[in-house]
Design a protein around this motif. Structure first.
Motif, mmCIF file in Angstrom:
data_model
loop_
_atom_site.group_PDB
_atom_site.id
_atom_site.type_symbol
_atom_site.label_atom_id
_atom_site.label_comp_id
_atom_site.label_asym_id
_atom_site.label_seq_id
_atom_site.Cartn_x
_atom_site.Cartn_y
_atom_site.Cartn_z
ATOM 1 N N UNK A 130 27.998 23.387 -14.619
ATOM 2 C CA UNK A 130 28.479 22.297 -13.779
ATOM 3 C C UNK A 130 29.826 22.601 -13.132
ATOM 4 N N UNK A 131 30.650 23.380 -13.793
ATOM 5 C CA UNK A 131 31.987 23.665 -13.267
ATOM 6 C C UNK A 131 32.046 25.028 -12.572
ATOM 7 N N UNK A 132 31.135 25.924 -12.917
ATOM 8 C CA UNK A 132 31.165 27.276 -12.370
ATOM 9 C C UNK A 132 31.274 27.319 -10.842
ATOM 10 N N UNK A 133 30.558 26.504 -10.068
ATOM 11 C CA UNK A 133 30.682 26.605 -8.608
ATOM 12 C C UNK A 133 32.098 26.370 -8.096
ATOM 13 N N UNK A 134 32.894 25.600 -8.831
ATOM 14 C CA UNK A 134 34.245 25.271 -8.382
ATOM 15 C C UNK A 134 35.261 26.373 -8.707
ATOM 16 N N UNK A 135 34.925 27.236 -9.658
ATOM 17 C CA UNK A 135 35.848 28.328 -10.004
ATOM 18 C C UNK A 135 35.296 29.696 -9.608
ATOM 19 N N UNK A 136 34.068 29.719 -9.109
ATOM 20 C CA UNK A 136 33.374 30.988 -8.876
ATOM 21 C C UNK A 136 34.166 31.933 -7.987
ATOM 22 N N UNK A 137 34.706 31.435 -6.878
ATOM 23 C CA UNK A 137 35.402 32.317 -5.944
ATOM 24 C C UNK A 137 36.609 32.994 -6.599
ATOM 25 N N UNK A 138 37.434 32.201 -7.288
ATOM 26 C CA UNK A 138 38.602 32.770 -7.951
ATOM 27 C C UNK A 138 38.169 33.667 -9.106
ATOM 28 N N UNK A 139 37.175 33.232 -9.870
ATOM 29 C CA UNK A 139 36.704 34.020 -11.014
ATOM 30 C C UNK A 139 36.197 35.389 -10.573
ATOM 31 N N UNK A 140 35.432 35.420 -9.506
ATOM 32 C CA UNK A 140 34.912 36.702 -9.029
ATOM 33 C C UNK A 140 36.006 37.543 -8.407
ATOM 34 N N UNK A 141 36.968 36.907 -7.771
ATOM 35 C CA UNK A 141 38.080 37.644 -7.167
ATOM 36 C C UNK A 141 38.895 38.395 -8.221
ATOM 37 N N UNK A 142 39.134 37.771 -9.357
ATOM 38 C CA UNK A 142 39.946 38.416 -10.394
ATOM 39 C C UNK A 142 39.108 39.227 -11.377
ATOM 40 N N UNK A 143 37.782 39.120 -11.295
ATOM 41 C CA UNK A 143 36.926 39.841 -12.234
ATOM 42 C C UNK A 143 36.887 39.197 -13.614
ATOM 43 N N UNK A 144 36.900 37.868 -13.641
ATOM 44 C CA UNK A 144 37.044 37.128 -14.890
ATOM 45 C C UNK A 144 36.061 37.552 -15.969
ATOM 46 N N UNK A 145 34.772 37.518 -15.676
ATOM 47 C CA UNK A 145 33.777 37.770 -16.717
ATOM 48 C C UNK A 145 33.873 39.186 -17.272
ATOM 49 N N UNK A 146 34.009 40.170 -16.403
ATOM 50 C CA UNK A 146 34.137 41.545 -16.881
ATOM 51 C C UNK A 146 35.425 41.729 -17.679
ATOM 52 N N UNK A 147 36.491 41.076 -17.260
ATOM 53 C CA UNK A 147 37.750 41.189 -17.996
ATOM 54 C C UNK A 147 37.655 40.536 -19.367
ATOM 55 N N UNK A 148 37.018 39.370 -19.444
ATOM 56 C CA UNK A 148 36.832 38.740 -20.750
ATOM 57 C C UNK A 148 35.963 39.608 -21.655
ATOM 58 N N UNK B 114 56.358 28.079 -32.116
ATOM 59 C CA UNK B 114 57.008 29.292 -32.588
ATOM 60 C C UNK B 114 56.213 30.567 -32.473
ATOM 61 N N UNK B 115 55.065 30.534 -31.816
ATOM 62 C CA UNK B 115 54.273 31.746 -31.630
ATOM 63 C C UNK B 115 54.806 32.569 -30.455
ATOM 64 N N UNK B 116 54.612 33.877 -30.531
ATOM 65 C CA UNK B 116 54.814 34.758 -29.382
ATOM 66 C C UNK B 116 53.576 34.631 -28.499
ATOM 67 N N UNK B 117 53.763 34.360 -27.224
ATOM 68 C CA UNK B 117 52.654 34.012 -26.322
ATOM 69 C C UNK B 117 52.486 35.063 -25.225
ATOM 70 N N UNK B 118 51.259 35.543 -25.080
ATOM 71 C CA UNK B 118 50.880 36.423 -23.974
ATOM 72 C C UNK B 118 49.849 35.728 -23.099
ATOM 73 N N UNK B 119 50.104 35.704 -21.797
ATOM 74 C CA UNK B 119 49.121 35.253 -20.818
ATOM 75 C C UNK B 119 48.503 36.471 -20.151
ATOM 76 N N UNK B 120 47.193 36.472 -20.016
ATOM 77 C CA UNK B 120 46.493 37.571 -19.330
ATOM 78 C C UNK B 120 45.940 36.985 -18.042
ATOM 79 N N UNK B 121 46.613 37.280 -16.957
ATOM 80 C CA UNK B 121 46.428 36.506 -15.730
ATOM 81 C C UNK B 121 45.085 36.725 -15.029
ATOM 82 N N UNK B 122 44.403 37.837 -15.275
ATOM 83 C CA UNK B 122 43.092 38.034 -14.660
ATOM 84 C C UNK B 122 41.958 37.776 -15.655
ATOM 85 N N UNK B 123 42.284 37.117 -16.765
ATOM 86 C CA UNK B 123 41.268 36.716 -17.748
ATOM 87 C C UNK B 123 41.186 35.196 -17.804
ATOM 88 N N UNK B 124 41.461 34.585 -16.676
ATOM 89 C CA UNK B 124 41.336 33.146 -16.510
ATOM 90 C C UNK B 124 41.008 32.880 -15.047
#
Length: 208
Positions: A28-46, A162-172
């Motif tokens: 239901x939500x995939x069509x709304x994020x598909x363009x950005x997800x494919x641009x960054x390679x989300x699925x392959x990166x995950x 108090x956690x050390x936090x890493x964001x992985x910008x092409x995995x979202x």
């Protein structure tokens, strides 16, 4: 390149909301994020990240959103705009295909599945912090959906605890590129200790 040292015993990958509704064709939500997800390679990166962290002996923690059930939010005093959308669209419905795990990111033996979060933060009103502390986790890398809502809220809360936090910008991903820019270029640097891409994160992992 990340300058962070990730010890297998004290690092966890937080995989947020890996549902079919978010990540699969027909969701239901995939069509709304598909363009950005494919641009960054989300699925392959995950896929690459989950494979690499498991090979390195790092714990994978599934951080799931509340699966919609009839009656959710309807009598609440203050449902958020996102919760109202879930209520109207029945996103991640319990018992439906959309509320099942994407097959590539389903929990595996040894993974932790936290209690479902009702809002955006995976920590608020769940057992996530308790589970991580019981495992001796001090460092978390946060991936999944969406960059400017659940990922940002979960990562901010982790830093507050108090956690050390890493964001992985092409995995979202997010609905728009502007939201990705805000999450990683404007907001992320105010709370995340490290902001990297998939290749940089994997290169910084210990050898399994």
């Amino acid at each position: 390149m990340s300058n962070t040292t990730y010890r297998a015993a004290s690092t966890a990958l937080l995989l947020v909301d890996p549902y079919n509704d978010f990540l699969s064709d027909g969701g239901k939500v995939w069509p709304f994020i598909k363009d950005v997800a494919e641009e960054v390679g989300l699925l392959d990166n995950l896929r690459a990240i989950t494979k690499a962290v498991r090979a390195a002996g790092i714990r994978v923690v599934i951080v799931p959103h509340r699966r919609w059930r009839p009656g959710d939010y309807e009598c609440w005093c203050h449902p958020s705009p996102s919760q109202q959308k879930v209520m109207q669209g029945h996103h991640f419905a319990a018992g439906d295909w959309g509320g099942e795990w994407h097959p590539d990111f389903a929990p595996q033996p040894g993974d932790i599945v936290a209690h479902e979060h009702w809002g955006s933060s995976g920590f608020a009103n769940t057992d996530l912090d308790f589970q991580l502390k019981q495992q001796g986790i001090t460092h978390v890398a946060v991936v999944g959906l969406l960059a400017n809502t659940c990922i940002e809220a979960t990562a901010r809360y982790a830093q507050e605890l108090g956690y050390h936090v890493t964001l992985i910008k092409d995995a979202t991903a997010a609905f728009r590129r502007e939201m990705m820019h805000s999450a990683h270029e404007l907001n992320g640097p105010t709370f995340a200790h490290s902001i990297v891409n998939t290749r940089e994160f994997i290169a910084a992992l210990p050898q399994g």
